[in-house]
Design an enzyme around this catalytic site. Structure first.
Site, short mmCIF file in Angstrom:
data_model
loop_
_atom_site.label_atom_id
_atom_site.label_comp_id
_atom_site.label_asym_id
_atom_site.label_seq_id
_atom_site.Cartn_x
_atom_site.Cartn_y
_atom_site.Cartn_z
N GLU A 117 -33.12 0.90 123.06
CA GLU A 117 -32.11 1.55 123.91
C GLU A 117 -31.04 2.15 123.00
OE1 GLU A 117 -30.48 -0.96 126.98
OE2 GLU A 117 -28.53 0.03 126.89
N GLU A 142 -20.11 4.27 125.59
CA GLU A 142 -19.65 3.33 126.59
C GLU A 142 -18.17 3.07 126.34
OE1 GLU A 142 -22.98 0.26 127.91
OE2 GLU A 142 -22.80 0.32 125.74
#
Length: 748
Positions: free
Chosen positions: A147, A152
């Site tokens: 991933e 974020e």
């Protein structure tokens, strides 16, 4: 973003930061291969998919994802993802949000992936711009698949950016952070990017490189690592979403607004790629592979500076180490056992050896400490499990023997945990020794049998240098022998050229295959050639001469072993003017389910534990009988979040099967089992046997069921015993479930 991001120094690997200046990208506008500027009237469904998920799907998040234009829409050349808070008449609160992706429409391997956007502000928001593999099953379920989290930002900490890679099994991550000197990511637009190349992934914010990662891995439990740079050598698609609540950001509070301040607004996304990339890269050295010892064979170092006191969650203690003696004087023991830790690291633990940990210890009053040998950089697995040590005033000698069957770890550590035991009594430890006691025969101990039951290692040609680990090659005609890697298609290729030859001029073989007298085995492989030809196969007394064509064929041979013996599989692959391809080589015992009595440990079995759950599995021997003991601290909120399972089971259409196993639990509860289709690629998990819920209690009971396979023959069936929140009952009480004598037999 898919799973909780944990910001612990011990879990952050190979991250370098440079916050001082912008760096010129190696990519230019000539390299632009895809751009999304959101200039249409709505989200273009030719480019994007809307995801729909219920609350709690991952990370204990509160929102549901749907297709509503209230949550996801295009306006004035921008994409807007808008979380919405809904309050019902009874006062209950729910949340909706948006999540879109390019899966199956736009996926990229390597390049610069960049977006310009601004984030929402408010406690409980977690916006993300990230990537996942187009075929998540290629290397296995998360985190094995990999991933890439490009951006974020926590809604209550909008001046700090996180860029993270997730990978491995066990789960590892490499995380970098970037903090703005002025302003925040919610007040204005910023550019977020990764530059992804074989062997290196660089994270950028507004042109500043703040993190570089070049050390990662992937493997399935019980298998060897896949050849680097896996898993980051496959197509990944793009995801945009805003989560509400959950493990990392926490839940919204009274200060959280759900108007414009809750919006993630995206201006554009750009992807740049070079025409080609060199994938012939080497993984950085993992450190020493052999432990240093003193003259007596002790791995533990005795110097004062070789030990470290660690304190967490309010734990505190005085500590000294001198002349091989450790003195630990707790002042506050904290709420957890590791609130006070004395550790020595790094320690090299070598695969294939048995070890003994021993020491002398006492305390001024009776109390307990916990010792273990752990893997900080390998998912915190335990090479020596957490072990209670009951101390008295008189000095006692303690000793434990254990085996190292995991891959060699040069960063292991020895721990003494002195927190949360209801005592502040001082601890005195001396004569600490960790020593090898012998070499293991991994083949005879069952480690040769892979978790899928295959005796052939690297049968899919994805491991080791050149993806040829475990294979021997004899090549007397200078044929080209390699493993292909075209669009992720890995096959053994033998191109013989026009030299006149015989089959055995190129022999590809694997040794160390243990066959038992009277048992049946099935050999399978796929093969084809550029023109019709013959290859040869030999395994002990068994021989075959498959005829190959241009179309790939699945070959299958079943035979019985005449004696207990160690054999070699030999494949003869030379053919003048022809190129031969071989893949998916397997050799398995010809029974429905393997190792149902757990005599070979966890061979052929896997414990799946979702991040919302907490569980582990040990093979325990009692009075000569082995059983699987699943220790569960919390089930998670779905039944499938804990599974003991075995894959690659064959069910034939029209045949009737009997399933039987014994089970018990020290907590009365319901568990569930099924024989089901592998739906990892298309989400079709049809239970061929139907789904069965059974009640387990403190005494072993035998559970059995007979059914007929009415579907088409399936060679990839999964047998699962699910121990998560069956019947929607979440259990957070620690308990143990024991499983034994599992069998699947043909009735007719």
């Amino acid at each position: 973003m898919r799973r909780t991001v944990c910001v612990f120094a011990a879990a952050v690997l190979s991250v370098a930061c440079n916050l001082s200046a912008q760096e010129t990208s190696i990519y230019t506008e000539k390299d632009l291969v895809w751009k999304e500027d959101f200039n249409g009237k709505a989200v273009n469904k030719k480019d994007w998919n809307f995801e729909t998920h219920e609350p709690g799907w991952v990370n204990n998040e509160l929102q549901s994802y749907g297709t509503s234009k209230e949550n996801t829409y295009v306006k004035d050349g921008f994409l807007v993802i808008q979380p919405v808070k809904q309050v019902k008449k009874d006062g209950s609160v729910s949340y909706t949000s948006g999540r879109i992706n390019t899966r199956g429409k736009h996926a990229f391997t390597y390049g610069r992936i960049e977006a310009r956007l601004k984030v929402p502000e408010g406690k409980g928001f977690l916006p993300a711009f990230w990537m996942m593999p187009d075929d998540e099953s290629f290397y296995g379920q998360w985190p094995k698949c990999g991933e890439i989290d490009i951006m974020e930002v926590l809604g209550n900490q909008t001046d700090t950016l996180y860029g993270t890679l997730h990978f491995g099994e066990p789960h590892n991550q490499a995380q970098g952070t970037y903090k703005l000197k002025d302003g925040n990511f919610a007040d204005s637009f910023h550019d977020f990017a990764v530059e992804w190349e074989p062997g290196e992934i660089r994270f950028y914010c507004d042109g500043v490189k703040y993190s570089t990662v070049n050390d990662w891995f992937t493997c399935r439990p019980g298998f060897e690592e896949v050849t680097y740079p896996a898993p980051f050598d496959q197509p990944f698609y793009i995801i945009l979403n805003v989560a509400v609540g959950g493990d990392w950001p926490g839940n919204p509070d009274a200060s959280t607004g759900f108007g414009k301040e809750a919006q993630m607004v995206v201006d554009w996304i750009k992807v740049y790629q070079k025409k080609e990339y060199n994938e012939d890269v080497e993984k950085p050295s993992a450190g020493p592979s052999t432990a240093k010892t003193d003259s007596s064979g002790n791995i533990i170092r005795g110097g004062e500076g070789d030990w470290e006191l660690l304190k967490f969650q309010g734990g505190d203690a005085a500590f000294s180490a001198s002349d091989g003696k450790l003195e630990i004087g707790p002042k506050s023991d904290g709420p957890v056992s590791y609130a006070i830790q004395v550790v020595q690291s790094p320690i090299v633990m070598e695969k294939g050896f048995s070890y003994r940990l021993s020491f002398d210890a006492s305390s001024d009053e009776e109390r307990t400490i916990i010792t273990a040998i752990t893997a900080p950089n390998n998912g915190w697995i335990r090479y020596l499990p957490d072990t209670d040590v009951k101390l008295e005033k008189n000095t006692r000698h303690f000793s434990w023997d254990f085996q190292m069957t995991e891959k060699t770890d040069s960063t292991a550590r020895l721990e003494f945990n002195c927190g949360n035991q209801g005592s502040l009594s001082p601890v005195h430890i001396s004569n600490v020794r960790l020593e090898k006691t012998g070499a293991l025969d991994l083949a005879l101990s069952g480690a040769k049998l892979l978790p899928d039951g295959n005796m052939i290692h690297n049968g899919q040609f994805q491991e080791g240098k050149g993806r040829l680990a475990n294979w021997k090659i004899e090549n007397t005609i200078s044929a080209e022998v390699k493993v292909t890697n075209t669009n992720g298609r890995r096959e053994l290729m033998v191109a013989s050229g026009n030299t006149k030859t015989d089959l055995k001029s190129v022999t590809v073989s694997q040794d160390g295959l243990y066959l038992s007298k009277g048992k049946q085995y099935t050999l399978r492989f796929d093969a084809y050639a550029t023109k019709k030809c013959t290859m040869g196969v030999k395994l002990g007394e068994f021989t075959a001469s498959p005829v190959l064509s241009k179309k790939s064929q699945k070959f299958e041979y079943t035979f019985s072993a005449e004696n207990d013996s160690e054999q070699s599989l030999e494949m003869y692959l030379a053919s003048q003017g022809t190129t031969i391809y071989v893949d998916n080589v397997s050799l398995k015992e010809n029974i429905c389910l393997l190792n149902g009595d757990f005599t070979s440990g966890m061979a052929a079995w896997e414990l799946y534990a979702h991040q919302n759950s907490k569980s582990s599995c040990d093979i325990v021997e009692t009075n000569g009988n082995k059983e699987a003991v699943i220790s569960i601290d919390k089930t998670g909120n779905m039944d499938w979040m804990i599974q003991l399972k075995q894959s690659s089971i064959t069910l034939e259409k029209g045949k009737t099967y009997r399933v039987s196993f014994r089970a018990k639990s020290d907590l009365d509860r319901t568990i569930m089992w099924a024989l089901q289709r592998d739906g990892s690629k298309d989400d079709n998990w049809i239970p061929y046997s139907d789904t069965h819920r059974i009640e387990v209690s403190k005494d072993y009971k035998t559970y059995a069921h007979t059914f007929t396979m009415n579907n088409a023959t399936d060679n990839a069936v999964i047998f699962t015993i699910s121990m998560g929140a069956v019947n929607d009952k979440v259990i957070n009480t620690s308990h143990k479930i024991c499983i034994d004598d599992v069998s699947i037999s043909v009735v007719k």
